[in-house]
Motif scaffolding. Structure first.
Motif, PDB file in Angstrom:
ATOM      1  N   ASP A  50       0.844  -1.207   0.000  1.00 31.57           N
ATOM      2  CA  ASP A  50       0.000   0.000   0.000  1.00 31.57           C
ATOM      3  C   ASP A  50       0.881   1.260   0.000  1.00 31.57           C
ATOM      4  O   ASP A  50       1.434   1.629   1.033  1.00 31.57           O
ATOM      5  N   PRO A  51       1.036   1.931  -1.147  1.00 27.97           N
ATOM      6  CA  PRO A  51       2.004   3.034  -1.252  1.00 27.97           C
ATOM      7  C   PRO A  51       1.623   4.282  -0.455  1.00 27.97           C
ATOM      8  O   PRO A  51       0.457   4.495  -0.140  1.00 27.97           O
ATOM      9  N   LEU A  52       2.640   5.099  -0.168  1.00 28.75           N
ATOM     10  CA  LEU A  52       2.440   6.307   0.640  1.00 28.75           C
ATOM     11  C   LEU A  52       2.388   7.552  -0.239  1.00 28.75           C
ATOM     12  O   LEU A  52       2.997   7.589  -1.310  1.00 28.75           O
ATOM     13  N   ILE A  53       1.699   8.567   0.246  1.00 32.12           N
ATOM     14  CA  ILE A  53       1.672   9.855  -0.445  1.00 32.12           C
ATOM     15  C   ILE A  53       2.822  10.717   0.085  1.00 32.12           C
ATOM     16  O   ILE A  53       3.077  10.755   1.297  1.00 32.12           O
ATOM     17  N   THR A 105       5.374   4.831 -10.113  1.00 30.91           N
ATOM     18  CA  THR A 105       4.752   6.154  -9.918  1.00 30.91           C
ATOM     19  C   THR A 105       4.783   6.538  -8.444  1.00 30.91           C
ATOM     20  O   THR A 105       4.931   5.685  -7.566  1.00 30.91           O
ATOM     21  N   VAL A 106       4.619   7.846  -8.201  1.00 30.03           N
ATOM     22  CA  VAL A 106       4.567   8.328  -6.812  1.00 30.03           C
ATOM     23  C   VAL A 106       3.380   9.294  -6.658  1.00 30.03           C
ATOM     24  O   VAL A 106       3.129  10.111  -7.544  1.00 30.03           O
ATOM     25  N   GLY A 107       2.664   9.173  -5.553  1.00 33.94           N
ATOM     26  CA  GLY A 107       1.563  10.089  -5.249  1.00 33.94           C
ATOM     27  C   GLY A 107       2.123  11.308  -4.521  1.00 33.94           C
ATOM     28  O   GLY A 107       2.847  11.163  -3.540  1.00 33.94           O
ATOM     29  N   ALA A 129       3.702  10.450   4.192  1.00 33.02           N
ATOM     30  CA  ALA A 129       2.798  10.362   5.338  1.00 33.02           C
ATOM     31  C   ALA A 129       1.458   9.749   4.969  1.00 33.02           C
ATOM     32  O   ALA A 129       0.707  10.331   4.188  1.00 33.02           O
ATOM     33  N   PRO A 130       1.153   8.603   5.534  1.00 35.42           N
ATOM     34  CA  PRO A 130      -0.218   8.092   5.491  1.00 35.42           C
ATOM     35  C   PRO A 130      -0.957   8.627   6.726  1.00 35.42           C
ATOM     36  O   PRO A 130      -0.378   9.384   7.514  1.00 35.42           O
ATOM     37  N   SER A 131      -2.201   8.243   6.897  1.00 34.52           N
ATOM     38  CA  SER A 131      -2.916   8.696   8.085  1.00 34.52           C
ATOM     39  C   SER A 131      -2.283   8.083   9.338  1.00 34.52           C
ATOM     40  O   SER A 131      -1.774   6.962   9.310  1.00 34.52           O
ATOM     41  N   ALA A 132      -2.317   8.864  10.442  1.00 38.71           N
ATOM     42  CA  ALA A 132      -1.629   8.455  11.673  1.00 38.71           C
ATOM     43  C   ALA A 132      -2.542   7.573  12.533  1.00 38.71           C
ATOM     44  O   ALA A 132      -2.942   7.939  13.644  1.00 38.71           O
ATOM     45  N   LEU A 181      -8.670   7.953  -8.670  1.00 37.17           N
ATOM     46  CA  LEU A 181      -8.362   6.673  -8.012  1.00 37.17           C
ATOM     47  C   LEU A 181      -9.019   6.609  -6.629  1.00 37.17           C
ATOM     48  O   LEU A 181      -9.288   5.543  -6.113  1.00 37.17           O
ATOM     49  N   ARG A 182      -9.203   7.786  -6.014  1.00 40.97           N
ATOM     50  CA  ARG A 182      -9.922   7.847  -4.730  1.00 40.97           C
ATOM     51  C   ARG A 182     -10.712   9.150  -4.682  1.00 40.97           C
ATOM     52  O   ARG A 182     -10.174  10.205  -5.005  1.00 40.97           O
ATOM     53  N   ASN A 183     -11.959   9.074  -4.259  1.00 41.98           N
ATOM     54  CA  ASN A 183     -12.787  10.283  -4.172  1.00 41.98           C
ATOM     55  C   ASN A 183     -12.503  11.043  -2.886  1.00 41.98           C
ATOM     56  O   ASN A 183     -12.199  10.461  -1.851  1.00 41.98           O
ATOM     57  N   ALA A 206      -3.776  -2.725 -10.767  1.00 38.99           N
ATOM     58  CA  ALA A 206      -2.396  -2.488 -10.322  1.00 38.99           C
ATOM     59  C   ALA A 206      -2.085  -0.997 -10.162  1.00 38.99           C
ATOM     60  O   ALA A 206      -1.200  -0.627  -9.403  1.00 38.99           O
ATOM     61  N   SER A 207      -2.822  -0.126 -10.860  1.00 37.89           N
ATOM     62  CA  SER A 207      -2.505   1.300 -10.743  1.00 37.89           C
ATOM     63  C   SER A 207      -3.212   1.944  -9.564  1.00 37.89           C
ATOM     64  O   SER A 207      -2.995   3.102  -9.253  1.00 37.89           O
ATOM     65  N   ALA A 208      -4.087   1.200  -8.893  1.00 38.96           N
ATOM     66  CA  ALA A 208      -4.778   1.761  -7.716  1.00 38.96           C
ATOM     67  C   ALA A 208      -4.685   0.785  -6.539  1.00 38.96           C
ATOM     68  O   ALA A 208      -5.698   0.299  -6.058  1.00 38.96           O
TER      69      ALA A 208
HETATM   70  P1  AMP Z   1      -3.447   7.391   2.403  1.00 38.44           P
HETATM   71  O1  AMP Z   1      -4.386   6.230   2.672  1.00 38.44           O
HETATM   72  O2  AMP Z   1      -4.088   8.711   2.553  1.00 38.44           O
HETATM   73  O3  AMP Z   1      -2.136   7.218   3.028  1.00 38.44           O
HETATM   74  O4  AMP Z   1      -3.163   7.339   0.832  1.00 38.44           O
HETATM   75  C1  AMP Z   1      -2.478   6.290   0.295  1.00 38.44           C
HETATM   76  C2  AMP Z   1      -3.213   5.791  -0.890  1.00 38.44           C
HETATM   77  O5  AMP Z   1      -2.807   6.540  -2.016  1.00 38.44           O
HETATM   78  C3  AMP Z   1      -2.822   4.366  -1.204  1.00 38.44           C
HETATM   79  O6  AMP Z   1      -3.653   3.466  -0.515  1.00 38.44           O
HETATM   80  C4  AMP Z   1      -3.016   4.304  -2.700  1.00 38.44           C
HETATM   81  O7  AMP Z   1      -4.329   3.910  -2.986  1.00 38.44           O
HETATM   82  C5  AMP Z   1      -2.805   5.743  -3.159  1.00 38.44           C
HETATM   83  N1  AMP Z   1      -1.499   5.888  -3.790  1.00 38.44           N
HETATM   84  C6  AMP Z   1      -0.363   6.356  -3.256  1.00 38.44           C
HETATM   85  N2  AMP Z   1       0.646   6.302  -4.120  1.00 38.44           N
HETATM   86  C7  AMP Z   1       0.148   5.792  -5.252  1.00 38.44           C
HETATM   87  C8  AMP Z   1       0.683   5.458  -6.544  1.00 38.44           C
HETATM   88  N3  AMP Z   1       1.960   5.652  -6.823  1.00 38.44           N
HETATM   89  N4  AMP Z   1      -0.151   4.946  -7.453  1.00 38.44           N
HETATM   90  C9  AMP Z   1      -1.449   4.753  -7.189  1.00 38.44           C
HETATM   91  N5  AMP Z   1      -2.030   5.028  -5.982  1.00 38.44           N
HETATM   92  C10 AMP Z   1      -1.245   5.535  -5.041  1.00 38.44           C
END
Ligand code: AMP
Ligand code: MG
Length: 316
Positions: A50-53, A105-107, A129-132, A181-183, A206-208
């Motif tokens: 699960d990738p990070l933003i 890719t990177v968010g 940082a994801p949610s804490a 990818l997310r609303n 795979a992209s989400a």
């Molecule tokens: P959060 O839950 O707010 O930490 O956001 C993380 C979510 O962002 C992940 O669960 C992914 O669904 C999405 N995300 C982050 N990086 C990417 C990426 N490179 N490609 C697609 N989705 C991503």
């Protein structure tokens, strides 16, 4: 030293800092330090797929973090940054694979919160940082949510209640335009003012990654309700997250999330209401009022359905 300076020192040392953004509280680490990022996954018990933003404070950081980007990124950034919108872009080599779960890719997002922007600037690096919170549980909208439910954070920056309350909208670009990818509270309609929405290209799974059916979920049973099913619910030990006020009678506890039936208030107050009812020993069942899936209602129902998902067939 100010609190933000102390927090920035921790980030520079490779430690974890919980900090406010306008969406929810984030659990941050230096995005360019793979060991520090690894601790985020460990503390949150987040699966490695699960990738990070990555959070930035200056548009210049885009050049460092991305392999390439076109003018569409600047059009969107101009209108929506700083703000609750994440763009998924081709990553550069300096972004460690652990941040993106091995994706190419990177968010990236620039948060609209002074404390967050100040922290990123003073740390001198982008912050992943994801949610804490623990993976899958209710998102934190107050510093106290982090303190009570997530041990092992090195430092918590308290910036009060978050002003948006739900996670960012996430978009990616295709040949034809953007895809969601997310609303979030930035809706498809708002984005369409600046770029076409691509409804031709299917979104590959795979992209989400990380879009689970169950997420944002309380430790107690949560169900969605509307006028059609409210009569069948035993309300004697039930707490209602109320929006219109129409469903409130007979509930042992009611939390009204908006005085003027504004969906933005539902987003702002939804997770706090869930925390409140989860922590209340007199409540066995949480009922959340459903709303129409239009505009911000799409993001609200997305969160509520995920909170409900694992509970739907569970008896209490
Ligand atoms: P959060 O839950 O707010 O930490 O956001 C993380 C979510 O962002 C992940 O669960 C992914 O669904 C999405 N995300 C982050 N990086 C990417 C990426 N490179 N490609 C697609 N989705 C991503
Ligand atoms: Mg989360």
């Amino acid at each position: 030293m100010s609190n933000v300076e102390v927090a920035a020192k921790y980030i520079k040392e490779g430690k974890l800092v919980a900090f406010p953004t306008e969406t929810v509280y984030g659990l941050g680490a230096n995005a360019l330090n793979p060991q520090a990022v690894a601790r985020i996954f460990e503390v949150k018990e987040r699966p490695s797929f699960d990738p990070l933003i990555v959070h930035i404070a200056d548009l210049k950081e885009l050049d460092q973090l991305t392999a390439h980007h076109d003018e569409r990124v600047f059009i969107i950034a101009k209108h929506f940054w700083p703000g609750p919108l994440t763009m998924v872009l081709p990553k550069s080599d300096i972004v460690p694979d652990i941040v993106t779960s091995g994706l190419p890719t990177v968010g990236i997002r620039m948060p609209n919160n002074e404390v967050a922007l100040d922290l990123i600037s003073k740390s001198g690096c982008p912050i992943a940082a994801p949610s804490a919170n623990k993976f899958g549980s209710i998102s934190p909208t107050l510093a106290s949510h982090v303190k009570e439910k997530l041990a092992k954070v090195d430092y918590i920056l308290d910036g009060g209640k978050t002003s948006v309350g739900i996670e960012s909208t996430i978009i990616k670009f295709t040949k034809y335009g953007f895809q969601i990818l997310r609303n979030g509270i930035i809706t498809k309609e708002e984005l369409e003012k600046y770029l076409p929405h691509d409804d031709k290209t299917p979104i590959e799974e795979a992209s989400a990654p990380g879009m689970m059916k169950s997420h944002y979920s309380p430790q107690k049973k949560l169900l969605l309700a509307d006028n059609s099913n409210i009569l069948n619910i035993d309300k004697s030990k039930a707490g209602l997250i109320s929006f219109t006020g129409n469903l409130e009678s007979a509930f042992s506890k009611v939390i009204r999330v908006s005085e003027k039936q504004d969906l933005k208030d539902y987003a702002v107050n939804m997770f706090e209401a869930m925390h409140n009812l989860e922590d209340d020993d007199s409540i066995d069942l949480i009922i959340a009022e459903a709303v129409a899936e239009e505009g911000i209602g799409v993001a609200i129902m997305d969160r509520l359905r995920k909170a409900e998902y694992n509970w739907r067939n569970v008896k209490v």
